[in-house]
Write a protein that holds these residues in place. Structure first.
Motif, PDB file in Angstrom:
ATOM      1  N   ASP A 206       0.900  -1.385  -0.034  1.00 17.20           N
ATOM      2  CA  ASP A 206       0.091   0.020  -0.057  1.00 17.20           C
ATOM      3  C   ASP A 206       0.988   1.289   0.071  1.00 17.20           C
ATOM      4  O   ASP A 206       0.467   2.359  -0.628  1.00 17.20           O
ATOM      5  N   THR A 207       1.943   1.399   0.626  1.00 18.81           N
ATOM      6  CA  THR A 207       2.921   2.309   0.800  1.00 18.81           C
ATOM      7  C   THR A 207       3.352   2.811  -0.745  1.00 18.81           C
ATOM      8  O   THR A 207       3.370   3.939  -1.209  1.00 18.81           O
ATOM      9  N   LEU A 208       3.805   1.708  -1.496  1.00 22.35           N
ATOM     10  CA  LEU A 208       4.320   2.160  -2.927  1.00 22.35           C
ATOM     11  C   LEU A 208       3.241   2.167  -3.746  1.00 22.35           C
ATOM     12  O   LEU A 208       3.358   3.167  -4.610  1.00 22.35           O
ATOM     13  N   GLN A 209       1.970   1.763  -3.547  1.00 23.27           N
ATOM     14  CA  GLN A 209       0.640   2.060  -4.308  1.00 23.27           C
ATOM     15  C   GLN A 209       0.435   3.703  -3.822  1.00 23.27           C
ATOM     16  O   GLN A 209       0.086   4.232  -4.891  1.00 23.27           O
ATOM     17  N   ALA A 210       0.565   3.910  -2.799  1.00 22.91           N
ATOM     18  CA  ALA A 210       0.270   5.514  -2.331  1.00 22.91           C
ATOM     19  C   ALA A 210       0.986   6.177  -3.179  1.00 22.91           C
ATOM     20  O   ALA A 210       0.878   7.436  -3.647  1.00 22.91           O
ATOM     21  N   GLN A 211       2.419   5.975  -3.334  1.00 25.22           N
ATOM     22  CA  GLN A 211       3.388   6.705  -4.002  1.00 25.22           C
ATOM     23  C   GLN A 211       3.259   6.819  -5.677  1.00 25.22           C
ATOM     24  O   GLN A 211       3.177   7.962  -6.202  1.00 25.22           O
ATOM     25  N   ALA A 212       2.725   5.687  -6.113  1.00 25.78           N
ATOM     26  CA  ALA A 212       2.414   5.523  -7.530  1.00 25.78           C
ATOM     27  C   ALA A 212       1.268   6.492  -7.702  1.00 25.78           C
ATOM     28  O   ALA A 212       1.296   7.233  -8.902  1.00 25.78           O
TER      29      ALA A 212
END
Ligand SMILES: *Cc1c(COP(=O)(O)O)cnc(C)c1O
Length: 370
Positions: free
Chosen positions: A275-281
């Motif tokens: 979720d952290t990386l997806q929020a960055q994306a």
């Protein structure tokens, strides 16, 4: 045993006699130094993992058994990828040291004299390089001038060349174009009698589209992805989903320990915090929208629509603008050199608000200088 170095062939003689002409003629892949620059040339995610996660990751990596070879089946990592990244039930993944290695495995497993690989162009250069290294012929089919897919030209070229592999970068690098899903599926269907279609979804985290769910409809469809553009370019991990029987064949040409234990451990950890990386994306997608609008408002700049974490623009003189950007400590990609269709084009990675603003200011300065 008493020979002097002068009795041996020179390096030049060795190279002429040993290295394939195809390889001798190539230029080395030049990666310019980005020391002290705003680095917008390689589609990297500018955000790091939050400090708390990095600390936990450090503890996890400390436990990795560095003295042991990896267990080459990578069962757990593959299961996690399948369940967290939408691989359809009954389908499996094959892991690569970056998707570059998967492309090379595809080439090696399919290469026979006279066989061909096809892709639209301009597209990702490794399709061609890897095919030719493996002894396959490469056929490029130009995109239309607006950088969209020329479906009739693709179908005609496929009927003529019967490519064993057709690559479609979806979205396409270096243009950012998201081809029509219906067109892509037409190509998969057309290729079925003689070849595979590899849909390369390296930029899937930034696109509202994926053909992963179409796998059960087409035995000849392969969906390839990487974690590089999502924010893990440094760990080198790509995966490719297809029917398990096909993957078993490709697995035969995989270097046995191609995913090292640190990459494996890091990937398992990050998958717990996807979720952290997806929020960055998602943040980068919002920044892309803003940057696209700001670029479109500039006089003399044409912006191509992008579904990736980069934007392709056309300027009056890319060579000069590129140099003026470098002088302002901003490194982008001069795409003008890549292909005739990309004349005067620059490719810019979407980054943080600050870096995007720094790029825009530098670009405005560069354009005024023209
Ligand atoms: C960046 C990129 C890749 C390579 O990804 P790695 O996993 O870093 O090797 C593959 N395909 C396309 C279209 C890319 O742009």
């Amino acid at each position: 045993m008493n020979k002097s170095p002068a009795d041996f062939p020179s390096c030049e003689q060795l190279i002429a006699g040993v290295i394939r002409p195809l390889v001798r003629d190539w230029h080395s892949y030049h990666v310019p130094s980005a020391q002290g620059m705003v680095k917008l040339d390689a589609m990297e995610n500018p955000y790091e993992l939050p400090a708390a996660l990095r600390e936990e990751l450090g503890r996890r990596l400390a436990q990795a058994p560095l003295n042991r070879y990896p267990v080459p089946s990578y069962t757990r990592l593959k299961q996690e990828i399948c369940s967290k990244l939408d691989v359809p039930a009954g389908y499996d993944v094959l892991l690569g040291n970056g998707s570059d290695e998967l492309i090379s495995m595809l080439s090696q497993a399919c290469s026979m004299p006279g066989r061909k690989v096809l892709s639209p162009e301009p597209s990702f250069v490794m399709y061609q390089i890897s095919a030719q290294v493996a002894g396959l012929e490469y056929v490029g089919v130009p995109l239309r001038a607006d950088l969209t897919l020329d479906l009739p030209a693709m179908l005609a070229a496929m009927a003529l060349h019967r490519p064993v592999i057709t690559y479609l970068s979806y979205p396409n690098n270096p243009t950012g174009t998201l081809f029509d899903a219906a067109d892509v599926l037409r190509i998969v269907e057309a290729a079925a009698p003689y070849g595979l279609v590899v849909v390369d979804e390296a930029y899937q985290p930034f696109a509202d589209a994926s053909l992963m769910s179409a796998l059960p409809q087409f035995n000849n469809l392969v969906v390839m992805r990487t974690v590089s553009k999502l924010g893990l370019a440094g760990i080198r991990l790509g995966y490719m989903a297809a029917a398990p029987a096909l993957l078993r064949e490709f697995d035969k040409v995989r270097p046995p320990y191609n995913i090292n234990v640190l990459t494996e451990a890091a990937a398992l950890f990050v998958l717990e915090h996807l979720d952290t990386l997806q929020a960055q994306a998602a943040q980068l997608c919002r920044a892309r929208t803003a940057l696209t609008a700001q670029l479109a408002a500039l006089d003399g700049v044409e912006v191509f629509p992008s579904a990736a974490n980069f934007v392709l623009i056309r300027v009056p003189d890319a060579e000069k603008v590129f140099a003026a950007l470098v002088a302002r400590k901003v490194l982008v990609k001069n795409a003008g050199k890549m292909h005739a269709l990309l004349q005067n084009c620059l490719r810019i990675t979407v980054s943080t608000e600050q870096e995007n603003a720094a790029f825009l200011a530098a670009l405005q300065g560069a354009l005024e200088e023209l």
